[in-house]
Scaffold this motif. Structure first.
Motif, short mmCIF file in Angstrom:
data_model
loop_
_atom_site.label_atom_id
_atom_site.label_comp_id
_atom_site.label_asym_id
_atom_site.label_seq_id
_atom_site.Cartn_x
_atom_site.Cartn_y
_atom_site.Cartn_z
N ILE A 104 -51.70 -33.35 -5.17
CA ILE A 104 -50.58 -32.44 -4.93
C ILE A 104 -51.10 -31.31 -4.05
N ASP A 105 -50.33 -30.94 -3.03
CA ASP A 105 -50.64 -29.76 -2.23
C ASP A 105 -49.96 -28.56 -2.87
N TYR A 106 -50.78 -27.59 -3.27
CA TYR A 106 -50.27 -26.44 -4.03
C TYR A 106 -50.45 -25.17 -3.21
N TYR A 107 -49.42 -24.31 -3.25
CA TYR A 107 -49.46 -23.04 -2.53
C TYR A 107 -48.79 -21.98 -3.38
N PHE A 117 -53.26 -12.22 -3.40
CA PHE A 117 -53.98 -13.49 -3.27
C PHE A 117 -53.08 -14.54 -2.63
N ILE A 118 -53.73 -15.48 -1.96
CA ILE A 118 -53.09 -16.67 -1.40
C ILE A 118 -53.87 -17.86 -1.93
N ASP A 119 -53.21 -18.69 -2.72
CA ASP A 119 -53.89 -19.82 -3.36
C ASP A 119 -53.40 -21.12 -2.72
N ARG A 120 -54.27 -21.78 -1.95
CA ARG A 120 -53.95 -23.05 -1.30
C ARG A 120 -54.92 -24.09 -1.83
N GLU A 121 -54.39 -25.07 -2.55
CA GLU A 121 -55.23 -26.06 -3.20
C GLU A 121 -54.77 -27.48 -2.88
N LYS A 122 -55.73 -28.36 -2.79
CA LYS A 122 -55.46 -29.80 -2.91
C LYS A 122 -55.84 -30.17 -4.33
N CYS A 123 -54.86 -30.54 -5.13
CA CYS A 123 -55.07 -30.79 -6.56
C CYS A 123 -55.20 -32.29 -6.80
N PRO A 195 -45.27 -21.14 -12.35
CA PRO A 195 -44.25 -21.61 -11.40
C PRO A 195 -44.77 -22.58 -10.34
N HIS A 196 -45.31 -23.72 -10.78
CA HIS A 196 -45.51 -24.83 -9.86
C HIS A 196 -44.12 -25.36 -9.47
N LYS A 197 -44.04 -26.12 -8.40
CA LYS A 197 -42.76 -26.70 -8.00
C LYS A 197 -42.25 -27.65 -9.08
N CYS A 198 -40.97 -27.56 -9.39
CA CYS A 198 -40.38 -28.42 -10.43
C CYS A 198 -40.57 -29.89 -10.10
N ASP A 199 -40.43 -30.24 -8.82
CA ASP A 199 -40.59 -31.64 -8.44
C ASP A 199 -42.01 -32.14 -8.72
N ASP A 200 -43.00 -31.27 -8.54
CA ASP A 200 -44.38 -31.66 -8.84
C ASP A 200 -44.56 -31.89 -10.34
N LEU A 202 -42.17 -32.71 -12.47
CA LEU A 202 -41.40 -33.89 -12.87
C LEU A 202 -42.08 -35.18 -12.43
N ASN A 203 -42.69 -35.18 -11.27
CA ASN A 203 -43.42 -36.36 -10.81
C ASN A 203 -44.52 -36.73 -11.79
N VAL A 204 -45.25 -35.74 -12.26
CA VAL A 204 -46.32 -35.97 -13.24
C VAL A 204 -45.73 -36.45 -14.57
N PHE A 205 -44.69 -35.78 -15.04
CA PHE A 205 -44.12 -36.13 -16.35
C PHE A 205 -43.62 -37.58 -16.37
N LYS A 206 -42.99 -38.00 -15.28
CA LYS A 206 -42.46 -39.36 -15.24
C LYS A 206 -43.58 -40.40 -15.16
N LYS A 207 -44.70 -40.03 -14.55
CA LYS A 207 -45.86 -40.91 -14.55
C LYS A 207 -46.49 -41.01 -15.95
N LEU A 208 -46.45 -39.87 -16.66
CA LEU A 208 -46.97 -39.89 -18.03
C LEU A 208 -46.16 -40.82 -18.93
N LYS A 209 -44.87 -40.92 -18.67
CA LYS A 209 -44.03 -41.83 -19.46
C LYS A 209 -44.49 -43.28 -19.33
N LYS A 210 -45.08 -43.61 -18.19
CA LYS A 210 -45.45 -44.99 -17.90
C LYS A 210 -46.88 -45.35 -18.34
#
Length: 211
Positions: A104-107, A117-123, A195-200, A202-210
Motif C-alpha cells: 500500500i502506498d501511504y501518505y 511531518f510528511i509521512d510517505r511509506e511503501k507498506c 485515518p488511513h484511507k477507508c479503501d485500504d 477495506l481491501n485488507v479486511f476483505k482479504k482477511l475474510k478469505k
C-alpha cells in the motif's frame, strides 16, 4: 541518544540513501514499513485484532491501528521486520506463517511534537490467522496501550458506513506478566481509528475474510 536511521527511496523504489528518522518525516522521503493484521476464528465468527496506540506516541496518539506495524530500519528487509509482531504483542512469528497482501502506498501529513511531518511509506502488508485469545498476548507497554478484537463483518460494516459503532473486547497493557489480563467490553467508532484511507482498510479486511 542517536536517532534511528531509515533507508529512503525514489519514485521507482530504488534506494537513494540512509537518513535519520526526523529528517525522513520532515522532508517527506519515501521509506518502507511492515504491517501485520491478525485475525482469529471464534464460535461467534472471525474476529480481527487492533492495537490501541499509546497516548505518548508522537503521531495519532490513543487511536486504534494495525495489529502490529513498524518502520524498516536501515539495512532491514521485510523479513527482518517480522520482529515487530513479537516486540509489540509478545508472540513469536515467522515470515512463512504470514500471507502477503501486497503493498500500500501511504501518505499522511500533520504535526508531532510541535513539528510538521510528511509521512510517505511503501507498506508491505501481511495477514495472519492466529487462533489465540487476547489473554495470551503480552503487550509492549511503551508502544501499545491495549489490544482489541471485533467481529470482522462488523468492522467491514463500520468502514463501509452501514454501522456507526461496533462492539469490541480488549485488554490493557501494563499488567504484570504473571497476571491474567482482564478482558473488558467497549464500543468503537470510525473516528477512533488512525485515518488511513477507508479503501485500504477495506481491501485488507476483505482479504482477511478469505484467509
Amino acid at each position: 541518544m542517536s536517532q534511528e536511521l531509515f533507508d529512503i527511496y525514489d519514485e521507482h523504489d530504488q534506494k537513494m540513501g540512509t537518513v535519520p528518522r526526523d529528517e525522513v518525516h520532515a522532508k517527506g522521503y519515501l521509506h518502507h514499513s511492515f504491517h501485520c493484521w491478525i485475525a482469529r476464528d471464534t464460535p461467534e465468527g472471525r474476529k480481527i485484532l487492533f492495537q490501541k496506540r499509546q497516548d505518548s506516541k508522537d503521531t495519532f496518539p490513543g487511536l486504534y491501528d494495525i495489529t502490529a506495524a513498524g518502520h524498516l530500519s536501515a539495512g532491514e528487509t521485510v523479513e527482518d521486520a517480522v520482529r515487530e509482531v513479537e516486540e509489540e504483542l509478545g508472540i513469536p512469528v515467522r515470515m512463512d506463517q504470514l500471507t502477503s497482501f501486497g503493498t500500500i502506498d501511504y501518505y499522511a501529513t500533520g504535526t508531532a511534537g510541535g513539528k510538521a511531518f510528511i509521512d510517505r511509506e511503501k507498506c508491505f502488508v501481511f495477514g495472519y490467522l492466529l487462533n489465540l485469545p487476547l489473554t495470551d498476548y503480552r503487550l509492549q507497554q511503551e508502544e501499545v496501550a491495549g489490544l482489541y478484537e471485533a467481529g470482522l463483518d462488523d468492522v467491514i460494516a463500520l468502514f463501509e458506513g452501514t454501522q456507526t459503532t461496533i462492539s469490541a473486547s480488549g485488554i490493557h497493557s501494563g499488567q504484570e506478566c504473571n497476571d491474567e489480563p482482564q478482558i473488558f467490553d467497549t464500543t468503537l467508532s470510525l473516528q477512533q481509528f488512525v485515518p488511513h484511507k477507508c479503501d485500504d482498510y477495506l481491501n485488507v479486511f476483505k482479504k482477511l475474510k478469505k484467509l
